[in-house]
Design a protein around this motif. Sequence first.
Motif, PDB file in Angstrom:
ATOM      1  N   ALA A   1       0.855  -1.187   0.000  1.00 34.84           N
ATOM      2  CA  ALA A   1       0.000   0.000   0.000  1.00 34.84           C
ATOM      3  C   ALA A   1       0.890   1.236   0.000  1.00 34.84           C
ATOM      4  CB  ALA A   1      -0.909   0.000   1.223  1.00 34.84           C
ATOM      5  N   VAL A   2       0.490   2.224  -0.782  1.00 36.87           N
ATOM      6  CA  VAL A   2       1.143   3.530  -0.717  1.00 36.87           C
ATOM      7  C   VAL A   2       0.118   4.481  -0.105  1.00 36.87           C
ATOM      8  CG1 VAL A   2       2.161   5.436  -2.001  1.00 36.87           C
ATOM      9  CG2 VAL A   2       2.541   3.074  -2.753  1.00 36.87           C
ATOM     10  N   VAL A   3       0.486   5.133   0.993  1.00 39.23           N
ATOM     11  CA  VAL A   3      -0.422   6.080   1.638  1.00 39.23           C
ATOM     12  C   VAL A   3       0.094   7.486   1.398  1.00 39.23           C
ATOM     13  CG1 VAL A   3      -1.413   6.854   3.825  1.00 39.23           C
ATOM     14  CG2 VAL A   3      -1.110   4.408   3.386  1.00 39.23           C
ATOM     15  N   LEU A   4      -0.797   8.335   0.915  1.00 35.29           N
ATOM     16  CA  LEU A   4      -0.415   9.720   0.623  1.00 35.29           C
ATOM     17  C   LEU A   4      -0.996  10.665   1.648  1.00 35.29           C
ATOM     18  CD1 LEU A   4      -0.736   8.925  -2.950  1.00 35.29           C
ATOM     19  CD2 LEU A   4       0.843  10.765  -2.387  1.00 35.29           C
ATOM     20  N   GLY A   5      -0.164  11.587   2.116  1.00 36.91           N
ATOM     21  CA  GLY A   5      -0.656  12.764   2.823  1.00 36.91           C
ATOM     22  C   GLY A   5      -1.106  12.596   4.258  1.00 36.91           C
TER      23      GLY A   5
END
Length: 428
Positions: free
Chosen positions: A228-232
């Motif tokens: 998973a890539v989590v942004l912000g």
Amino acid sequence: VYASIRLDDGEMLRIYGPARVRVREGVLLVLGAELTEGFEVYIPQGRSYTVKARGGAVFELGLEGEARVERPRPDEEPLDDWLAVAEKLFDACELPCKVAVLGPVEAGKTSFTALLANRALARGVMPGIVDADVGQADIGPPAFVSMALVFDWLVWLRELEPAASRFVGSIEPGPATGRILSAVASLVDEALLQGAGLVVVDTDGWVHGWSAIEYKADLLRVAGIDYAVVLGSSELAETVERFMPGRVLYARSPREKAVRTPEDRRSLRSANYRRFLENAPERVVDLSDVEVYGSCVFASRRVADERIVAELSSVLAVEVVYVGSFPGGYCVVVDSEEPIDLQALRGIQKRLQGDLIVVHTGGFRGVLAGVSDGGPNEWPAVVEWVDIEAGRLALRTKYPGAVRRVVFGRIRLVDGYQEASGRKRIWI
Ligand SMILES: Nc1ncnc2c1ncn2[C@@H]1O[C@H](COP(=O)(O)OP(=O)(O)OP(=O)(O)O)[C@@H](O)[C@H]1O
Ligand SMILES: [Mg+2]
């Protein structure tokens, strides 16, 4: 306004759309795409992107409406960080690799999704994208989950053609999580089957509250997401890390960016309904041999008892044209467009001991639907009219095949492909 712009190696420019960029010389980097001479990209209204020259580049810039440009300050731009996160991901994740991009609204999820696809292309890996954001769908129309394979540099997801779609029927994820999850799981598999070496799932920005967290966790699980890539939101990243220890990457959001108002979002949806439905031919379908989902009228059995029909007519104070029953309730079609008196409705509901769904005769017109040959791939359609007595339905759709399934959704489109009645659910 047209201008020819020259950037030196490493120089950056932030462009707020609507704007058109056409590369003349050198290499221009946008979202990880390496654009060379002749390549053109469109930056739509309500979006901003930062371009960066590699080894010096010249490009033509066409600015429309409220478009503008500015020079980013050195620490504002997350672009290099994003590229580093993408590299880390490719190092860590064995192909075929399944990635989900998560984060709050306007965090940069869709942009990062495009960047990952571009970096895969740069490595000779074919990317597939599953667009799981039913509210701001880009690959397919709103209320659909769609998948596309990516063959060329990508800046805006709307440039892609859907390879497969599943109808969800709602532009809000909350009431449709089950449908979205099953659609995502099957489209991830479909992308792999069609040869994708990287599958990226772009998600909606609903990440606050337990229901949202649980829904996102289920998505990671049922789709078999590797990373998973989590942004912000580092808080969200920490939470996701509990579900996928050691398989979460964090990337910051752009600090300066265009933000879409609710009106921008509505008009973006409208444009995307139009893209799939405008000039679609009308088809009349005999429903006797067709699977019909999403309508209590077609799922119920006609109630022959005249007393019930008469009682409903008098209590609801309208002409009742159809009463049907289903396990645990009734479906009533009334010949009126006026809202039914709530008090009367509650009273009779209590007496009948079950659900009472009231459908207005004009209720079907404009309803967004999904049609298919009975297989999982569903196409957009919009209802023209329904003849309940004759069991016939007229639709507008570009779907060319045999209609063996119709799924009615909860959205009605009125003139200009606008959604009617705001957030209120329609019943048919
Ligand atoms: N490097 C960048 N520099 C400036 N603006 C950017 C950059 N990357 C993305 N943006 C802009 O930031 C905004 C949010 O990006 P994006 O649409 O990708 O976010 P999102 O998380 O998908 O939003 P949503 O929740 O609406 O789906 C957009 O206007 C986008 O054009
Ligand atoms: Mg998005």
